[in-house]
Design an enzyme around this catalytic site. Structure first.
Site, mmCIF file in Angstrom:
data_model
loop_
_atom_site.group_PDB
_atom_site.id
_atom_site.type_symbol
_atom_site.label_atom_id
_atom_site.label_comp_id
_atom_site.label_asym_id
_atom_site.label_seq_id
_atom_site.Cartn_x
_atom_site.Cartn_y
_atom_site.Cartn_z
ATOM 1 N N LYS A 143 0.853 -1.186 0.000
ATOM 2 C CA LYS A 143 0.000 0.000 0.000
ATOM 3 C C LYS A 143 0.887 1.233 0.000
ATOM 4 O O LYS A 143 2.000 1.213 0.546
ATOM 5 C CB LYS A 143 -0.897 0.022 1.248
ATOM 6 C CG LYS A 143 -2.153 0.841 1.077
ATOM 7 C CD LYS A 143 -3.219 0.085 0.309
ATOM 8 C CE LYS A 143 -4.560 0.805 0.334
ATOM 9 N NZ LYS A 143 -5.622 0.004 -0.293
ATOM 10 N N GLY A 145 -21.100 6.302 4.630
ATOM 11 C CA GLY A 145 -20.172 6.655 3.560
ATOM 12 C C GLY A 145 -20.718 6.236 2.213
ATOM 13 O O GLY A 145 -20.752 5.046 1.893
ATOM 14 N N VAL A 146 -21.184 7.207 1.427
ATOM 15 C CA VAL A 146 -21.757 6.885 0.117
ATOM 16 C C VAL A 146 -20.946 7.597 -0.977
ATOM 17 O O VAL A 146 -21.490 8.276 -1.836
ATOM 18 C CB VAL A 146 -23.259 7.252 0.036
ATOM 19 C CG1 VAL A 146 -24.083 6.238 0.795
ATOM 20 C CG2 VAL A 146 -23.522 8.655 0.574
ATOM 21 N N GLY A 147 -19.637 7.384 -0.918
ATOM 22 C CA GLY A 147 -18.742 7.923 -1.926
ATOM 23 C C GLY A 147 -18.615 6.975 -3.089
ATOM 24 O O GLY A 147 -19.602 6.426 -3.590
ATOM 25 N N LYS A 148 -17.351 6.715 -3.499
ATOM 26 C CA LYS A 148 -17.101 5.940 -4.712
ATOM 27 C C LYS A 148 -17.737 4.553 -4.660
ATOM 28 O O LYS A 148 -18.295 4.077 -5.645
ATOM 29 C CB LYS A 148 -15.591 5.810 -4.945
ATOM 30 C CG LYS A 148 -14.929 7.103 -5.359
ATOM 31 C CD LYS A 148 -13.553 6.880 -5.954
ATOM 32 C CE LYS A 148 -12.536 6.401 -4.957
ATOM 33 N NZ LYS A 148 -11.175 6.299 -5.535
ATOM 34 N N VAL A 149 -17.634 3.882 -3.514
ATOM 35 C CA VAL A 149 -18.169 2.518 -3.390
ATOM 36 C C VAL A 149 -19.589 2.534 -2.842
ATOM 37 O O VAL A 149 -20.470 1.828 -3.344
ATOM 38 C CB VAL A 149 -17.262 1.655 -2.486
ATOM 39 C CG1 VAL A 149 -17.880 0.282 -2.258
ATOM 40 C CG2 VAL A 149 -15.872 1.516 -3.099
ATOM 41 N N GLY A 150 -19.813 3.328 -1.821
ATOM 42 C CA GLY A 150 -21.094 3.310 -1.123
ATOM 43 C C GLY A 150 -22.287 3.603 -2.013
ATOM 44 O O GLY A 150 -23.341 2.970 -1.878
ATOM 45 N N HIS A 151 -22.130 4.562 -2.937
ATOM 46 C CA HIS A 151 -23.300 4.906 -3.757
ATOM 47 C C HIS A 151 -23.634 3.795 -4.745
ATOM 48 O O HIS A 151 -24.800 3.593 -5.095
ATOM 49 C CB HIS A 151 -23.085 6.246 -4.473
ATOM 50 C CG HIS A 151 -22.355 6.167 -5.769
ATOM 51 N ND1 HIS A 151 -20.989 6.209 -5.850
ATOM 52 C CD2 HIS A 151 -22.807 6.030 -7.049
ATOM 53 C CE1 HIS A 151 -20.624 6.125 -7.131
ATOM 54 N NE2 HIS A 151 -21.696 6.006 -7.867
#
Length: 378
Positions: free
Chosen positions: A107, A207-213
């Site tokens: 990482k 969290g509804v960003g890149k993955v959540g949405h």
């Protein structure tokens, strides 16, 4: 371009004052350490400060994304960044092992605010550090970095995935990350309630960003009731404009206490399951996309003691790394999605082993991953 590795003596007063001794203890002497290589990167003309941590190459070249984040700290955010890199890279070793990939774990973190500090020159400088490792580390997107950023990074090295389709890449890995989490939820529902059907289940997503949405889309399509929260109002508004039936609450504190919640999905940063949140969590299942959800060792037992089924984060969120790993072989979305679908079977296997051995699912998953890495070393 400067490649600096830490050289702090254990009895150095300055080291004690800054807490660096604790990091070195973690790296060389703790069960959470054992990393093969840690590279501190600095390029002053561009302002780049980055850390590349390679935990293991037992299964193959280390694969893991690049996080661009403004780490907290009283003048020394490097300490928090290094801890994050060590934790995340170790998690990637386990994730890649459980995903059946021929890759070890690595990482990278770039220290700074991606909104104000990210420049093309900085990303190119970072790409030169990735190149200097000669293929021991393969990078991709993570929090704060995007497909367009990987296109820039790839201009200075050939070990970059998560690029745009126009540049021969797989595009946004969030698509299969969300798909994999949904498969994990189905497996958890099967184990907990006897059916993998999520219709009517109340799912809370933090969290509804890149993955959540994208996860919201899967759940709505399959008839789930969805409750969301996010620190960014714009992210909440985006989801509710697309799906007016979704309910939004003020914050995570309210979300985890929501009455009738079946599944809690942490999809932001790590440490979501801790001594403060676990005792008040109403959901019977935890299954989300965030990395390092367990704040410290022992939390997995606290969840089990409360009867909460935890789907290990690095197992269910591995769809993204499956997607970018496929890119190295000439990306085929159908092939990658078929492999990500097996996250359901892997999660079922973990729950069954946990039940048979009388341990929490997180422990069962670790044992399987460690056995696979040990076998590869032999």
């Amino acid at each position: 371009m400067t490649d600096v590795r830490p050289a702090v003596s254990a009895d150095s007063p300055s080291a004690e004052a800054t807490g660096e001794v604790d990091v070195l203890d973690m790296l060389f002497r703790s069960d959470q350490g054992g990393h093969e290589q840690v590279v501190l990167c600095q390029d002053r003309p561009t302002g780049l400060r980055a850390i590349i941590a390679i935990h293991s190459t037992a299964l193959g070249p280390a694969l893991g994304g690049t996080r661009f984040h403004a780490y907290p700290g009283t003048g020394r955010p490097e300490e928090a960044a290094l801890r994050d890199a060590l934790n995340l890279s170790r998690g990637m070793s386990y994730k890649n092992a459980m995903a059946g990939l021929e890759h070890g774990g690595g990482k990278a973190v770039i220290i700074g605010d991606p909104e104000t500090d990210k420049t093309e020159e900085l990303l190119l400088a970072y790409g030169r550090f990735v190149a200097s490792l000669g293929g021991r580390y393969v990078t991709a997107c993570d929090v704060g970095t995007y497909v367009r950023d990987m296109d820039v990074v790839a201009r200075t090295n050939r070990w970059t995935t998560g690029r745009s389709p126009e540049q021969g890449g797989a595009g946004d890995s969030s698509v299969l990350t969300a798909f994999g989490v949904f498969q994990g939820m189905r497996a958890a529902a099967l184990h907990r309630w006897g059916s993998d059907d999520l219709a009517g289940r109340k799912v809370g997503i933090a969290g509804v960003g890149k993955v959540g949405h994208i996860l919201v889309e899967h759940l709505i399509e399959h008839g789930s009731e969805v409750v969301i929260t996010d620190v960014r109002q714009a992210a909440v508004d985006r989801v509710r404009e697309a799906f007016p039936q979704v309910t939004a609450v003020a914050d995570t504190e309210e979300l985890i206490r929501t009455e009738g919640l079946d599944i809690y999905a942490p999809c932001a940063l790590g440490g979501a399951l801790n001594d403060r949140t676990v005792p008040v969590l109403t959901a019977g299942v935890v299954c989300g996309a965030a990395n390092n959800q367990l704040d410290h060792p022992g939390i997995e037992k606290d969840l089990a003691d409360r009867g909460i089924l935890y789907a290990p984060d690095y197992v269910v969120n591995s769809g993204g790394v499956i997607q970018v790993a496929d890119e190295l072989h000439g990306f085929d979305f159908a092939r990658a999605k078929a492999k990500a679908r097996h996250i359901f079977d892997t999660t079922v296997e973990i729950f069954e082993r946990a039940a048979s051995e009388g341990v929490p699912p997180a422990v069962a998953a670790d044992r399987i991953a460690e056995q696979r890495m040990a076998a590869a070393r032999r």
